[in-house]
Structures are given as C-alpha cells and as structure tokens.
Design a protein around this motif. Structure first.
Motif: not given
Length: 495
Positions: A189-194, A299-303
C-alpha cells in the motif's frame, strides 16, 4: 647653320615606375606549394545561390530546433531529479524494504512490439523513480487479455492465502527478509501501481474485478478446452474406409472421385465457424461455499498512477511521429510529472462513474458490473482520446479470426487423413513427405488446442479493450481505489 647655335640635346622622357607587387604572405606561399590552385586563394566570399540558401536555412532551422528540444529535455528531467533526489540520501536499515511499485503495460493494438508501454515508462518515468530510490517491478502482456489474467490470478492467490486455503512455505518464513502478511500488505500500500495507457487501464480494471469475483478453485483452462473439443467430431474416425482418399486402391476410382472435405465424416460445417460448446463436466469444489463466494468488501488497493500514453502506428500518422520526434520535451515533462506525483505520495479517492438508476438485483454489485451513464465516467475516462488513434482495421479482428478458423478447419480433414494413412502404412510417403514429414495425429491435436486457445483469447482480449467497451466498474471499488494527483504546489513553475 653653325654648330654654335645648336641647343643642348633634349633629355630622355622620365619613365613611370609601376608599383611593385605585394609579396605573398607566408601562409599563402605555404598553401601554394601544397598543390592548392592559386585561383582558390584569390576567391572573394559571396552569397550562395538561391538553392543553397534554401538548403542551409532548412537544415540549420531543423538542427537548431532539435538541439533546443533535447536541451529542454535534459533541463526538465534534471529539474525533477533535483526535487526528489534527497529521498535517496536518507539512511535506512540494511534489511529494510525500499518502497516498491508495480508497473503494468499492455500491448498496444496493431503493434507487433508488445513492449512499447514499458519502453515509455523506462524512458520518461523511470529516471525520476531511480533518483528517489523507488524500486519497481515491470509486468507486460504479450497479447490482449494477458495482463487481465495476470492481475486476476495474483488476486486469487492473495485471497487463498488470506483465507488459509494455501499456506506460506516454511522456507520462505526462514528468510531474513520475510515479513508477516499484514506487514507485507502495508508495504504494498505504501508503494503504488503504475498504469501505462488506456488499454492497460481497461485490462487492469477487468482483471481486478475478475480476481475479486471468480471462485478460488484452481482451473486448468487447457483441460477445460480439451473436454469441450473432444466431442465436436473433428477427430472422429471415418465410418466407411472408402471415405478416406488415401485408402482407395483403384487409381481410376481415385481419379473419378476426388476427395471432398465436405463429404468426409471428419468435416462438420458447424465446426468451421466455432466448435460446438459441450456441457462441461460438473465438478464439486473442494473449497467451502462460504469461502468461495465473492467478498462484499474489497480491501484497499495500492494507489494508481495513471500515465497517458499514445502509440502512433500507420502511414497516415507519420506526420505526427515526425512532430513528436522534434518535441520530445512534452513527453519528458509528462513522464517526469507522473513520476513526481508517485514519489510525493499525494493521492485522492477515485472519482466513480455515475450509476444508472435501472433496477437491479440485490447481488448486482457483485455479479455484474455497474452500468455507467455515458458522458459522466469520472476517472474511468482516463486517456480516452488515445482510442481515437486506433487503426480502423482493428474492428475486423473477430471477423478475421473466424475466417482464419474456418480455413483451418477446412484443411484439417485432409491433413488428418494423411497423418492416419502414414501412421497405419496404407500408403507410402511421397518424396516431399519424406523430406518434410507431415504432423502426426497427436501433433495435430496439440496444434488445434493451441490455436483455439489463442483465437479465443485474442477475441476476448479485443472485446475487453476496444473503444466501444467502457472500463469495467464495480461498486466495491469505490472505497478501495485511490489515484495519485498533483500536489498543492506547482513543481514546474520554475521551468
């Protein structure tokens, strides 16, 4: 007359002295002895001809514009690197995990190079992440739909681990870099998805919904397809041996009754366009129904970092390609701004589409995607203008695939008859067949399996990303998805 009266003789006229030629300089003397014609040394500079002026003006203008553009590219890139490089200088523990993001890039329609989206990331976004010490993992799809399958499979694996269906191997827990699942999930979650481009966005959203909706049973798609194809009659044995063109012993009969695929029991006109769908064998799931049901909450997905990307293909788009080659600074700025948004971690909830007010069942939010109203799709409209550059011939993909399938099934009976005749020894192989042995019946069956898988996946993948298809939406995504956005301060105001 006397000589006394004679005057003095007239004096000779004064001769005019011509100016002496100026001695050549040492430089000209040295050049003259090198063999250079003297006329070249006496030439005076003059304006070039009209054609030369045109040529020099055009080339110097283009060269100057190119140099200016590349200098601006370096300036923009260095500006954003200076903004984030302080993060790479922070001291961390030797066993600490660096911030890591996942990069998705799908195949651009009609481009044989499936890696173009990833190349765009490497050239324009990656330098900013490297300067900020952000790690990344790149995942690309070679064919349409591959990325959606990858995302869905990763989510199903996560669900199986979270529900205790699968367990983490003990050898993985013994590693010094192992972290508990909760801590590993927080690190993601602290990372992200590009997301690179709109086709990638469509595949990612489709895979996201499929992963959180489909059952958790491990499915072998090739096995299911083989069960579906085994009863379509394409590989059935001929009932009458006379139907086999290679089993006829009378040459006159063979010449008078040429082989016709439509008269062969192997041929079926219904199997040309699409093999008939047989009822799959009902299998009892080994997973309890309560665990196998789709969850009502995700659940929350990485931004998500949505990066615009357009790949121009075709002769009609060559002028745009030339313009982009001289204006790389716009791509550099767009990629650098996207990387900067990810580094500063400023995100907001995704803007959902407006939902239609048509009555739906109580399980519609789980079993079917919500229907967005045209013109108000929120963040699902991301990079929609890029679809206008798709080649018009792409709309023929389903028809071309069906045409290819039809031709294959028209030739299959003859190839199958040849393979069986050679395997049973009912005839001798020809010289060409000795040099290039035809495929056996087993090889034909495997070939057919691969072709059917590819045809079906190509059609399903195109149906997923074609311009007339909206991005898949599920109401469970409303509270789970976030999008990286620009911060309050404008990082490019000094440029």
């Amino acid at each position: 007359m006397s000589s006394e009266n004679a005057g003095p003789p007239p004096s000779a006229p004064l001769e005019s002295k011509a100016p002496l030629p100026k001695p050549p300089s040492g430089f000209r003397t040295a050049l003259r002895y090198t063999g250079i014609p003297v006329s070249w040394l006496d030439k005076r500079p003059k304006l070039p001809s009209r054609n030369w002026l045109i040529f020099l003006s055009v080339t110097s203008s283009l060269t100057g514009y190119y140099i200016y553009d590349r200098r601006q590219c370096k300036k923009i890139k260095q500006h954003y690197i200076d903004l984030v490089k302080h993060q790479s200088e922070e001291l961390v523990d030797s066993l600490a995990w660096p911030r890591k993001v996942t990069v998705y890039g799908s195949k651009w329609p009609a481009d044989e190079d499936y890696d173009q989206a990833i190349k765009y990331f490497r050239k324009y976004v990656k330098p900013i992440l490297v300067a900020a010490a952000v790690d990344f993992e790149m995942i690309s799809g070679k064919r349409h739909g591959d990325l959606a399958e990858r995302v869905a499979e990763d989510i199903r694996k996560r669900r199986r681990y979270d529900l205790g269906i699968d367990e983490i191997p003990e050898i993985a827990k013994a590693l010094p870099t192992y972290k508990p699942p909760a801590e590993a999930a927080q690190h993601k979650l602290d990372g992200g998805i590009v997301i690179i481009g709109r086709p990638t966005f469509k595949e990612f959203m489709a895979g996201l919904r499929k992963g959180w909706t489909d059952p958790l049973d491990k499915v072998d798609h090739e096995e299911l397809l083989s069960l579906e194809l085994e009863n379509d009659g394409a590989f059935d044995e001929p009932e009458d041996p006379s139907d086999d063109p290679h089993s006829l012993s009378d040459p006159d009969t063979k010449s008078n009754t040429p082989f016709n695929a439509r008269n062969s029991p192997v041929y079926s006109p219904l199997t040309q366009l699409r093999p008939p769908v047989s009822q799959p064998t009902t299998r009892k799931s080994s997973i309890p129904e309560a665990l196998n049901a789709p969850p009502s909450f995700i659940p929350a997905v990485p931004p998500l970092l949505l990066v615009t990307f357009t790949n121009h293909i075709g002769l009609s788009q060559i002028p745009i390609m030339i313009w982009e080659w001289f204006n790389q600074r716009h791509k550099v700025r767009s990629g650098a701004e996207a990387g900067y948004r990810l580094v500063v971690k400023n995100s907001r909830p995704i803007i959902p589409p407006a939902i239609s007010t048509e009555p739906q069942s109580i399980f519609a939010d789980i079993t079917t995607p919500a229907l967005p109203v045209d013109g108000d799709l929120g963040d699902l409209d991301f990079d929609k203008d890029a679809e206008g550059w798709f080649k018009s011939s792409l709309e023929k993909i389903p028809a071309d695939t069906e045409k290819t399938r039809k031709k294959y099934y028209e030739k299959l009976p003859e190839r199958l008859a040849t393979a069986r005749a050679l395997a049973r020894g009912t005839r001798e192989p020809t010289k060409e067949e000795v040099e290039n042995p035809p495929p056996t019946e087993v090889e034909l069956s495997a070939e057919r399996m691969k072709k059917e898988l590819r045809w079906r996946r190509d059609i399903a993948g195109w149906e997923m990303i074609k311009p007339s298809t909206n991005v898949v939406w599920d109401e469970r995504f409303r509270d789970a998805l976030r999008v990286f956005v620009d911060g309050d301060s404008d990082s490019s105001k000094d440029l």
